[in-house]
Design a protein around this motif. Structure first.
Motif, PDB file in Angstrom:
ATOM      1  N   ALA A   1       0.809  -1.222   0.000  1.00 56.14           N
ATOM      2  CA  ALA A   1       0.000   0.000   0.000  1.00 56.14           C
ATOM      3  C   ALA A   1       0.842   1.272   0.000  1.00 56.14           C
ATOM      4  O   ALA A   1       0.287   2.367   0.104  1.00 56.14           O
ATOM      5  N   GLU A   2       2.147   1.148  -0.139  1.00 58.21           N
ATOM      6  CA  GLU A   2       3.008   2.334  -0.129  1.00 58.21           C
ATOM      7  C   GLU A   2       3.009   2.995  -1.513  1.00 58.21           C
ATOM      8  O   GLU A   2       4.053   3.183  -2.139  1.00 58.21           O
ATOM      9  N   ARG A   3       1.838   3.386  -1.964  1.00 59.81           N
ATOM     10  CA  ARG A   3       1.702   3.956  -3.308  1.00 59.81           C
ATOM     11  C   ARG A   3       2.350   5.332  -3.406  1.00 59.81           C
ATOM     12  O   ARG A   3       2.969   5.669  -4.422  1.00 59.81           O
ATOM     13  N   LEU A   4       2.201   6.150  -2.366  1.00 61.03           N
ATOM     14  CA  LEU A   4       2.774   7.493  -2.416  1.00 61.03           C
ATOM     15  C   LEU A   4       4.297   7.430  -2.488  1.00 61.03           C
ATOM     16  O   LEU A   4       4.928   8.173  -3.253  1.00 61.03           O
ATOM     17  N   ALA A   5       4.900   6.554  -1.712  1.00 55.90           N
ATOM     18  CA  ALA A   5       6.358   6.408  -1.744  1.00 55.90           C
ATOM     19  C   ALA A   5       6.816   5.884  -3.103  1.00 55.90           C
ATOM     20  O   ALA A   5       7.835   6.335  -3.644  1.00 55.90           O
ATOM     21  N   TRP A   6       6.086   4.924  -3.662  1.00 56.05           N
ATOM     22  CA  TRP A   6       6.459   4.364  -4.966  1.00 56.05           C
ATOM     23  C   TRP A   6       6.426   5.439  -6.047  1.00 56.05           C
ATOM     24  O   TRP A   6       7.302   5.498  -6.914  1.00 56.05           O
ATOM     25  N   LEU A   7       5.439   6.336  -5.967  1.00 58.38           N
ATOM     26  CA  LEU A   7       5.283   7.329  -7.018  1.00 58.38           C
ATOM     27  C   LEU A   7       6.215   8.520  -6.840  1.00 58.38           C
ATOM     28  O   LEU A   7       6.797   9.014  -7.812  1.00 58.38           O
ATOM     29  N   THR A   8       6.395   8.985  -5.606  1.00 62.48           N
ATOM     30  CA  THR A   8       7.098  10.252  -5.377  1.00 62.48           C
ATOM     31  C   THR A   8       8.466  10.111  -4.731  1.00 62.48           C
ATOM     32  O   THR A   8       9.285  11.024  -4.819  1.00 62.48           O
ATOM     33  N   GLY A   9       8.714   9.015  -4.020  1.00 58.68           N
ATOM     34  CA  GLY A   9       9.943   8.874  -3.257  1.00 58.68           C
ATOM     35  C   GLY A   9       9.804   9.328  -1.823  1.00 58.68           C
ATOM     36  O   GLY A   9      10.701   9.102  -1.007  1.00 58.68           O
ATOM     37  N   PHE A  10       8.692   9.950  -1.454  1.00 60.11           N
ATOM     38  CA  PHE A  10       8.482  10.438  -0.085  1.00 60.11           C
ATOM     39  C   PHE A  10       8.035   9.285   0.803  1.00 60.11           C
ATOM     40  O   PHE A  10       7.061   8.600   0.497  1.00 60.11           O
TER      41      PHE A  10
ATOM     42  N   VAL B   1      -0.464   0.808 -12.863  1.00 61.96           N
ATOM     43  CA  VAL B   1       0.836   1.066 -13.492  1.00 61.96           C
ATOM     44  C   VAL B   1       2.008   0.538 -12.655  1.00 61.96           C
ATOM     45  O   VAL B   1       3.158   0.613 -13.072  1.00 61.96           O
ATOM     46  N   TRP B   2       1.711  -0.001 -11.460  1.00 64.75           N
ATOM     47  CA  TRP B   2       2.745  -0.535 -10.561  1.00 64.75           C
ATOM     48  C   TRP B   2       2.863  -2.038 -10.852  1.00 64.75           C
ATOM     49  O   TRP B   2       2.207  -2.861 -10.228  1.00 64.75           O
ATOM     50  N   SER B   3       3.730  -2.376 -11.775  1.00 62.37           N
ATOM     51  CA  SER B   3       3.800  -3.749 -12.285  1.00 62.37           C
ATOM     52  C   SER B   3       4.363  -4.739 -11.279  1.00 62.37           C
ATOM     53  O   SER B   3       3.987  -5.911 -11.266  1.00 62.37           O
ATOM     54  N   ASP B   4       5.278  -4.314 -10.408  1.00 66.43           N
ATOM     55  CA  ASP B   4       5.888  -5.234  -9.459  1.00 66.43           C
ATOM     56  C   ASP B   4       5.427  -4.947  -8.030  1.00 66.43           C
ATOM     57  O   ASP B   4       6.181  -5.084  -7.073  1.00 66.43           O
ATOM     58  N   ARG B   5       4.191  -4.566  -7.891  1.00 69.44           N
ATOM     59  CA  ARG B   5       3.625  -4.266  -6.575  1.00 69.44           C
ATOM     60  C   ARG B   5       3.679  -5.497  -5.678  1.00 69.44           C
ATOM     61  O   ARG B   5       3.314  -6.597  -6.095  1.00 69.44           O
ATOM     62  N   PRO B   6       4.145  -5.341  -4.431  1.00 70.41           N
ATOM     63  CA  PRO B   6       4.221  -6.497  -3.529  1.00 70.41           C
ATOM     64  C   PRO B   6       2.838  -7.082  -3.249  1.00 70.41           C
ATOM     65  O   PRO B   6       1.820  -6.382  -3.321  1.00 70.41           O
TER      66      PRO B   6
END
Length: 593
Positions: free
Chosen positions: A42-51, A147-152
């Motif tokens: 669920a760490e979508r924000l970190a995956w997209l922005t780095g934050f 768009v997150w192809s390797d999402r855990p």
């Protein structure tokens, strides 16, 4: 250094937005339980922005984007996020709804995942944007996931019983208490894993640092519970522990069960501030009535029972032992080969792990040397890891999970001789800490009414800090819990049995940070002359405060007495648990001023 993949990820999202005819997409930091701690999936924000902060939201437009964070994370966001991709905005001073209205034209479409936003927040946003001619659209599928192809994969940690020897109250008794609290409602839906863990006396391991099982529950007004969770998480011992009053069903049956609540003919109680919008709309779409009300588990969970209170006292003694051993080790290392921030954090983690009933950290340790201490929620990483050195202030904010309690403590120490300015600022923070710790107040007082006590010494010098003064703490649960907190806008009354932090601070950007944090227990004050019920705090944390950073000229006799009394108690509680070398360090650190 930012991830070189981040521009490509943003570009893929914008391509998808065009396909979906969306002008904007909201990307919050959170999962469908809307809590602080989320699994990697669920760490979508970190995956997209780095934050990687624990709170924030990105707004993505076709031609620009902004990351909104609160005051705890403005420095961190600036370090982690590419300013070429995102504007960094202060969430409180510039609400993202205002930014959307300023950057979108009437007729624009804003997409959001209804699982990741509270019902009340979406209702307010929808009304605000509708007035500007902008439409809010609930999406059937999260665009980041597309768009997150390797999402855990989602976590599958086992859910285990939490013995009544630590919980203090049997689950059946808790379930009937919640059932009675529902009044005329047919049921309530619990979306917070901490509430479910507390109610059923179970603990899990689905998220870092907090022993919570990700799941949903429907609690009916007869005390029966329907638990929606992947059955692979439920071992036989937990099935036996839950008993016949708790039915277990797979998550894909949750939607149908929500629809079925409409047939009960009575309203369903929901906390609209913490329940995902999807759940509210699912019940209403089936013809059900929603009754707004607080999560009925939050207040009783926050009011610790005698077993939990005694467990917290004992856990803080063990926690104090670990920290005294750590500071003794650090004093030696500073004379030889000073450690890095990560080495210091790892050493403390190892010392905590040696304590009885220890089950890991309660959050990622904030180990900040020098200017890193000014980043309120700093986390040392290999590319930022700083070596401690004389002349620095070192801010260490850490906590432990124990079977009988959760701890959280911050100490700021001088590495070598501090400057007069460091001493002044530290002492101003200490004066605020003491003022709050000594406070006595009538029943019904809120944390918001007490907050200024901790800030007043800083305010007198034109200083402040941009975070709350105190948060509630769970019992072998989340280190941050409500409803109690000490904050400028804190509105929940403090009640006997609640545990809350006392942590004023001061942060000089680019130079150093100061925070002093103890956990305190709200208890009744025994005052012969009192004309109304009065409360006070019992300090639970047992760790010396750095006397070398105190400017004695700024203290009153009452404040000096508080420090000496506190240190005498720390010494008394911990001395016999320590070895000779650690006893020597503690005798010096906890000696009278």
């Amino acid at each position: 250094m930012t991830n070189p993949e981040l521009p490509n990820r943003l570009a893929r999202l914008r391509t998808l937005m065009k396909e979906l005819k969306l002008d904007a997409v909201l990307v919050p930091r959170g999962d469908e339980h809307l809590g602080e701690y989320v699994p990697p999936s669920a760490e979508r924000l970190a995956w997209l922005t780095g934050f990687t902060g624990s709170a924030g939201l990105a707004v993505i437009l076709i031609d620009r984007a902004a990351l909104f964070v609160d005051g705890r994370y403005t420095l961190q966001a600036g370090n982690q996020v590419s300013k070429g991709l995102y504007e960094i905005r202060h969430l409180m001073r510039e609400p993202y709804a205002d930014w959307l209205k300023a950057n979108l034209k009437p007729g624009a479409r804003v997409g959001y995942d209804p699982w990741l936003h509270a019902a009340s927040a979406i209702a307010a946003l929808d009304a605000d944007l509708e007035a500007a001619g902008i439409a809010c659209l609930a999406l059937d599928r999260n665009p980041i996931d597309m768009v997150w192809s390797d999402r855990p994969a989602p976590p599958l940690a086992p859910i285990l019983p939490h013995p009544v020897a630590y919980a203090g109250v049997d689950s059946a008794e808790k379930r009937m208490e919640i059932a009675r609290a529902l009044g005329d409602a047919a049921a309530t839906v619990l979306t917070g894993p901490d509430s479910i863990a507390w109610l059923l006396n179970v603990r899990g391991g689905d998220v870092p640092n907090a022993p919570m099982p990700l799941s949903f529950a429907i609690v009916k007004n007869d005390g029966q519970v329907d638990l929606f969770v992947d059955e692979r998480k439920i071992p036989d011992e937990t099935r036996a522990h839950l008993g016949n009053a708790v039915s277990i069903a797979p998550p894909d049956q949750f939607g149908d069960a929500l629809g079925g609540l409409a047939k009960l003919g009575k309203p369903v109680r929901l906390d609209l501030g913490t329940t995902p919008a999807w759940i509210v709309e699912r019940i209403r779409a089936a013809g059900g009535e929603v009754s707004a009300g607080a999560d009925p588990c939050q207040r009783p969970k926050a009011i610790k029972n005698p077993t939990e209170i005694e467990g917290s006292r004992k856990a803080h003694e063990r926690d104090g032992v670990a920290l005294v051993r750590f500071f003794t080790w650090l004093a030696d290392r500073m004379k030889q080969s000073p450690p890095t921030e990560i080495e210091a954090a790892d050493m403390l983690a190892g010392l905590r792990a040696e304590q009885d009933l220890a089950r890991g950290p309660s959050f990622d340790t904030i180990s900040g040397a020098g200017e890193h201490g000014a980043i309120v929620h700093y986390r040392a990483m290999p590319d930022t890891d700083k070596r401690l050195a004389p002349g620095m202030l070192y801010l260490l904010d850490s906590g432990g999970q124990y079977l009988d309690a959760t701890t959280d403590v911050t100490r700021t120490i001088a590495l070598g001789e501090p400057t007069a300015e460091m001493r002044k600022h530290f002492t101003l923070v200490l004066k605020g800490h003491i003022a709050l710790g000594r406070a006595r107040f009538p029943e019904g007082t809120t944390g918001g009414q007490l907050d200024a006590l901790a800030r007043a010494p800083l305010w007198e010098c034109g200083l402040d800090y941009d975070h709350g003064t105190g948060h509630g703490v769970g019992s072998y649960l989340s280190v941050h819990e409500g409803p109690q907190r000490i904050f400028k806008n804190g509105s929940a009354p403090l009640e006997p049995g609640m545990i809350v932090s006392n942590e004023p601070g001061y942060y000089k950007s680019g130079h150093y940070g100061i925070r002093i944090e103890n956990l305190v227990l709200v208890r009744k004050a025994e005052l012969a002359e009192a004309e109304r019920p009065t409360l006070e705090f019992e300090t639970l944390t047992l760790v010396p405060i750095d006397r070398n950073l105190i400017d004695l000229a700024l203290l009153t006799p009452t404040e000096r007495h508080w420090i000496d009394t506190y240190h005498a108690r720390v010494y008394e509680k911990l001395c016999d648990r320590l070895g000779p070398k650690e006893q020597t360090w503690l005798a010096e650190a906890a000696g009278p001023l």
